[in-house]
Structures are given as C-alpha cells and as structure tokens.
Design a protein around this motif. Sequence first.
Motif, PDB file in Angstrom:
ATOM      1  N   PHE A   5       0.314  43.365  -5.834  1.00 30.70           N
ATOM      2  CA  PHE A   5       2.016  42.580  -6.644  1.00 30.70           C
ATOM      3  C   PHE A   5       2.914  44.757  -7.803  1.00 30.70           C
ATOM      4  O   PHE A   5       1.587  45.228  -8.194  1.00 30.70           O
ATOM      5  CB  PHE A   5       1.669  42.154  -8.053  1.00 30.70           C
ATOM      6  N   THR A  18      -5.763  39.299 -15.689  1.00 28.17           N
ATOM      7  CA  THR A  18      -5.888  38.161 -15.077  1.00 28.17           C
ATOM      8  C   THR A  18      -6.279  39.160 -13.346  1.00 28.17           C
ATOM      9  O   THR A  18      -6.366  38.428 -12.335  1.00 28.17           O
ATOM     10  CB  THR A  18      -5.381  37.160 -15.436  1.00 28.17           C
ATOM     11  N   LEU A  19      -4.728  39.575 -13.027  1.00 25.35           N
ATOM     12  CA  LEU A  19      -4.396  39.712 -11.561  1.00 25.35           C
ATOM     13  C   LEU A  19      -5.525  40.816 -10.821  1.00 25.35           C
ATOM     14  O   LEU A  19      -5.978  40.509 -10.058  1.00 25.35           O
ATOM     15  CB  LEU A  19      -3.030  40.297 -11.388  1.00 25.35           C
ATOM     16  N   HIS A  20      -6.087  41.423 -11.475  1.00 24.45           N
ATOM     17  CA  HIS A  20      -6.492  42.229 -11.424  1.00 24.45           C
ATOM     18  C   HIS A  20      -8.317  41.860 -11.136  1.00 24.45           C
ATOM     19  O   HIS A  20      -8.396  42.394 -10.142  1.00 24.45           O
ATOM     20  CB  HIS A  20      -6.448  43.768 -12.233  1.00 24.45           C
ATOM     21  N   HIS A  24      -7.203  40.795  -6.584  1.00 26.50           N
ATOM     22  CA  HIS A  24      -5.296  41.536  -6.393  1.00 26.50           C
ATOM     23  C   HIS A  24      -4.983  43.147  -6.715  1.00 26.50           C
ATOM     24  O   HIS A  24      -5.860  43.717  -8.044  1.00 26.50           O
ATOM     25  CB  HIS A  24      -4.428  40.505  -6.864  1.00 26.50           C
ATOM     26  N   VAL A  26      -3.081  45.818  -8.007  1.00 27.68           N
ATOM     27  CA  VAL A  26      -2.089  45.468  -8.874  1.00 27.68           C
ATOM     28  C   VAL A  26      -1.087  47.247  -9.448  1.00 27.68           C
ATOM     29  O   VAL A  26      -1.907  48.183 -10.057  1.00 27.68           O
ATOM     30  CB  VAL A  26      -3.124  45.063 -10.544  1.00 27.68           C
ATOM     31  N   VAL A  54       6.053  41.425 -10.302  1.00 26.54           N
ATOM     32  CA  VAL A  54       5.686  40.436 -11.421  1.00 26.54           C
ATOM     33  C   VAL A  54       6.480  40.869 -12.458  1.00 26.54           C
ATOM     34  O   VAL A  54       6.880  41.447 -12.928  1.00 26.54           O
ATOM     35  CB  VAL A  54       4.363  40.028 -11.629  1.00 26.54           C
ATOM     36  N   MET A  90      -1.974  31.385 -16.129  1.00 25.92           N
ATOM     37  CA  MET A  90      -2.618  32.509 -15.636  1.00 25.92           C
ATOM     38  C   MET A  90      -3.103  31.398 -15.003  1.00 25.92           C
ATOM     39  O   MET A  90      -3.182  31.819 -13.548  1.00 25.92           O
ATOM     40  CB  MET A  90      -2.760  33.370 -16.271  1.00 25.92           C
ATOM     41  N   THR A  94      -3.385  31.563 -10.897  1.00 26.00           N
ATOM     42  CA  THR A  94      -4.146  32.555 -10.472  1.00 26.00           C
ATOM     43  C   THR A  94      -4.939  31.315  -9.009  1.00 26.00           C
ATOM     44  O   THR A  94      -5.328  31.237  -8.411  1.00 26.00           O
ATOM     45  CB  THR A  94      -5.310  33.494 -11.294  1.00 26.00           C
ATOM     46  N   LEU A  97      -2.435  31.538  -6.416  1.00 24.36           N
ATOM     47  CA  LEU A  97      -2.221  32.718  -5.140  1.00 24.36           C
ATOM     48  C   LEU A  97      -3.972  32.286  -4.885  1.00 24.36           C
ATOM     49  O   LEU A  97      -3.531  32.897  -3.301  1.00 24.36           O
ATOM     50  CB  LEU A  97      -2.704  33.842  -6.203  1.00 24.36           C
TER      51      LEU A  97
END
Length: 122
Positions: A5, A18-20, A24, A26, A54, A90, A94, A97
């Motif tokens: 991302f 949250t993505l990390h 993922h 980032v 994003v 999120m 998530t 994803l």
Amino acid sequence: MSLRFFIDQCVPNSIIQTLHDAGHEVLVLGDYIPIESPDIAVIAKAQELHAILVSLNGDFADIVTYPPSAYQGIISIQLRNHPEIIAQLMARLTEYLSLHDSGEYYRGKLLIVEVYRIRVRE
C-alpha cells in the motif's frame, strides 16, 4: 499474502498501523515525495511503486478523473470527519483484504470503504 500500500498524507496513523499489523507492506507518501504533492504526483508514485493507493481524499474516488482501469488499485476510505468510525472501517477493510489477498485482484479497481459496505468500481 502481503499487499503493498502507498498511503496518502491525509491517512491517520491508526489506519497505517492497522494495515501494518495485518502484515501488509505500508509505504508512506512523506518517505517518497513531498507531502504537498498534487494528486496526480501521488497516484503516479503509487503506480511507480506498484502499490495500491490508500487515501481519504475523495478526489481519488472520481472515476472520471482517475479511471480505476488505469491504476494498480485505489482504496478510498470514507471517514467523513468522523474519526470515531476508524475501528469499524478498518475491521471491514482488513476482513476484505484477508479474503482478497492477491495484489492482482486490486488492479483496475476502486474500493470505496464505508462502515457498512465496501463498493467496488471497475
């Protein structure tokens, strides 16, 4: 599988984290280009990095200006000045994803993430 991302400057740290935490990769805009860069430079850098953009910037949800078919993928998070809904947004994102964990899936798509749904435009 991990997704890559490119995070626009307007995205809060809690979303980045949250993505990390979900495993993922980032990439944060400020590490690659000046934070005041115009939208066209932002999306071009995402393309160059082979990353899904994003953003909270509603401009990227405009399929006329940014046709999804021309990009690696765009995720537009619809926060609308309500940071209290970040956790819900999120959780929805998530989960999505994890069900679609291939970067190829997002190519040519715009995901509009809302509290109760994710709309996909192609």
